[in-house]
Design an enzyme around this catalytic site. Structure first.
Site, PDB file in Angstrom:
ATOM      1  N   GLU A  93     -14.468   3.325  10.200  1.00 18.79           N
ATOM      2  CA  GLU A  93     -15.003   4.342  11.097  1.00 18.79           C
ATOM      3  C   GLU A  93     -14.939   5.745  10.502  1.00 18.79           C
ATOM      4  OE1 GLU A  93     -13.461   2.170  15.243  1.00 18.79           O
ATOM      5  OE2 GLU A  93     -12.836   4.216  14.769  1.00 18.79           O
ATOM      6  N   HIS A 101      -0.692  -0.207   5.537  1.00 21.21           N
ATOM      7  CA  HIS A 101      -1.094   0.840   6.474  1.00 21.21           C
ATOM      8  C   HIS A 101      -0.080   1.976   6.614  1.00 21.21           C
ATOM      9  CE1 HIS A 101      -3.874  -2.333   8.581  1.00 21.21           C
ATOM     10  NE2 HIS A 101      -4.071  -2.220   7.276  1.00 21.21           N
ATOM     11  N   GLN A 148       0.809  -1.217   0.000  1.00 25.95           N
ATOM     12  CA  GLN A 148       0.000   0.000   0.000  1.00 25.95           C
ATOM     13  C   GLN A 148       0.845   1.271   0.000  1.00 25.95           C
ATOM     14  OE1 GLN A 148      -2.517  -0.469   3.446  1.00 25.95           O
ATOM     15  NE2 GLN A 148      -3.427  -2.365   2.681  1.00 25.95           N
ATOM     16  N   TYR A 203      -8.749   6.857  19.905  1.00 27.25           N
ATOM     17  CA  TYR A 203      -9.868   6.312  19.129  1.00 27.25           C
ATOM     18  C   TYR A 203      -9.968   4.793  19.197  1.00 27.25           C
ATOM     19  CZ  TYR A 203     -10.675  11.036  17.740  1.00 27.25           C
ATOM     20  OH  TYR A 203     -10.971  12.390  17.788  1.00 27.25           O
ATOM     21  N   TYR A 212      -9.252 -10.745   9.577  1.00 33.02           N
ATOM     22  CA  TYR A 212      -9.545 -11.235   8.230  1.00 33.02           C
ATOM     23  C   TYR A 212      -9.775 -12.741   8.192  1.00 33.02           C
ATOM     24  CZ  TYR A 212      -8.030  -6.580   6.915  1.00 33.02           C
ATOM     25  OH  TYR A 212      -7.915  -5.212   6.802  1.00 33.02           O
TER      26      TYR A 212
END
Length: 374
Positions: free
Chosen positions: A249, A155, A91, A259, A270
């Site tokens: 979220e 991430h 990513q 959070y 997963y």
């Protein structure tokens, strides 16, 4: 009797988690696409258009994940020179881009990307600013580099936003270290950061002066925020983040707030295993909305102006998984409705409202797509 009581509590906890994972008390069914618009490709053939912003002349700057920065004017793409070397893995790549709110006066452009600079093998998210001159980035300044590098490919985050006071916010995902980074203020990752526009750390940041803390951090307990925008009405910074399997979220970012990831979550892993049995805990902020199943959100924009009367005042979120743009209808800070837009358009990576008032989408494999109301 004690064994039975313990068993009963365990079953109750499991059932409560199962309900949270599958049925949301605040779930709002998504309405079908009304299609009161047409779509126009304004810049074609961009593999993964990750971020975009506009220059004062109306032309666009678009990041492509592989490491190319495009200047797009009248549909013609030109590659910007002197883009820093990008660590492309999973990513990671060339990520977000944002012009300074006073760009016409200072000329600063802000970019996040995955970089292999620094200690360790692999890479981590970096924030720079630069100026654009004669088709090339110049005066490149390093503002923040997350540590340590890791060869994990997931991430990196990352989005950029400015608030009404000139503070710069950017996000870094947990880098796959979800059980360590997000809840530890001495480690990078799983956080949203706040800086002055020159990269210096505001003295009133929540963790300034705390032993070993990442003083640039503004919030923590975030998983992988890939959408962030300023609410034009309240001035608050909103962000959304990827959950695991379920539990994406929407959060309103507040100073020093936890959070919850991975201590509280509405998702499961997963492979179907449990991450946490808890969806709330004292000292941790619950989201204002969450998605189960996950839509894989990317990109976020508030709609203003009069081009789209039925969308004005609401929030747009791209879906990578279901390949549509979602209109998240708001009443203040409460989500009251959902509607599909641009159904089956493709993996939607970014969405922005341009200075001309029109909505633009970055769609993988297509490029930049403009929404034109009928």
């Amino acid at each position: 009797m004690k064994k039975i009581a313990i068993l009963s509590l365990s079953v109750f906890a499991f059932l409560s988690f199962s309900c949270d994972a599958q049925v949301k008390p605040n779930d709002i069914a998504i309405k079908d696409d009304v299609k009161n618009y047409t779509l126009e490709v304004v810049a074609a053939d961009i593999a993964i258009p990750w971020g975009m912003d506009w220059l004062p002349d109306g032309s666009m700057l678009v990041t492509e994940k592989s490491g190319v920065l495009y200047h797009i004017k009248n549909g013609v793409k030109t590659e910007i020179k002197n883009v820093p070397k990008v660590y492309t893995r999973g990513q990671g790549g060339l990520l977000d881009i944002a012009l300074h709110p006073n760009y016409t006066k200072n000329g600063w452009i802000y970019i996040t990307y995955s970089s292999e600079e620094g200690e360790g093998n692999g890479g981590n998210t970096k924030l720079i600013r630069a100026k654009l001159q004669d088709g090339s980035l110049t005066q490149i300044q390093s503002l923040y580099k997350a540590t340590p590098n890791t060869s994990k490919g997931q991430h990196f985050g990352s989005r950029i936003a400015f608030d009404n006071h000139g503070y710069l916010y950017f996000s870094i995902g947990d880098r796959g270290e979800n059980m360590v980074n997000p809840q530890d203020i001495t480690r990078d990752g799983g956080k949203i950061y706040r800086l002055h526009d020159d990269g210096s750390i505001p003295k009133d940041n929540p963790f300034v002066g705390k032993d070993g803390a990442k003083e640039a951090a503004f919030s923590y307990g975030n998983r992988n925020p890939q959408g962030m925008a300023k609410n034009p009405v309240t001035g608050a910074i909103w962000a959304h983040e990827h959950g695991p399997k379920g539990g994406d979220e929407i959060n309103i970012i507040k100073k020093g707030t936890n959070y919850g990831w991975p201590v509280i979550t509405y998702g499961i892993d997963y492979d179907g295993s449990t991450i946490s049995l808890e969806t709330e805990k004292p000292g941790m902020e619950k989201p204002i909305y969450y998605w189960v199943p996950s839509i894989a959100p990317s990109g976020m924009a508030f709609v203003s102006g009069d081009k789209y009367p039925n969308w004005t005042g609401h929030l747009l979120v791209g879906s990578l998984k279901f390949q549509y743009l979602e209109l998240v209808k708001l009443k203040g800070n409460e989500v009251v409705g959902r509607q599909k837009i641009a159904t089956d358009v493709g993996r939607l990576r970014d969405v922005k409202q341009g200075p001309d008032g029109f909505i633009y989408m970055g769609v993988e494999g297509k490029g930049i797509v403009k929404i034109i109301p009928n």
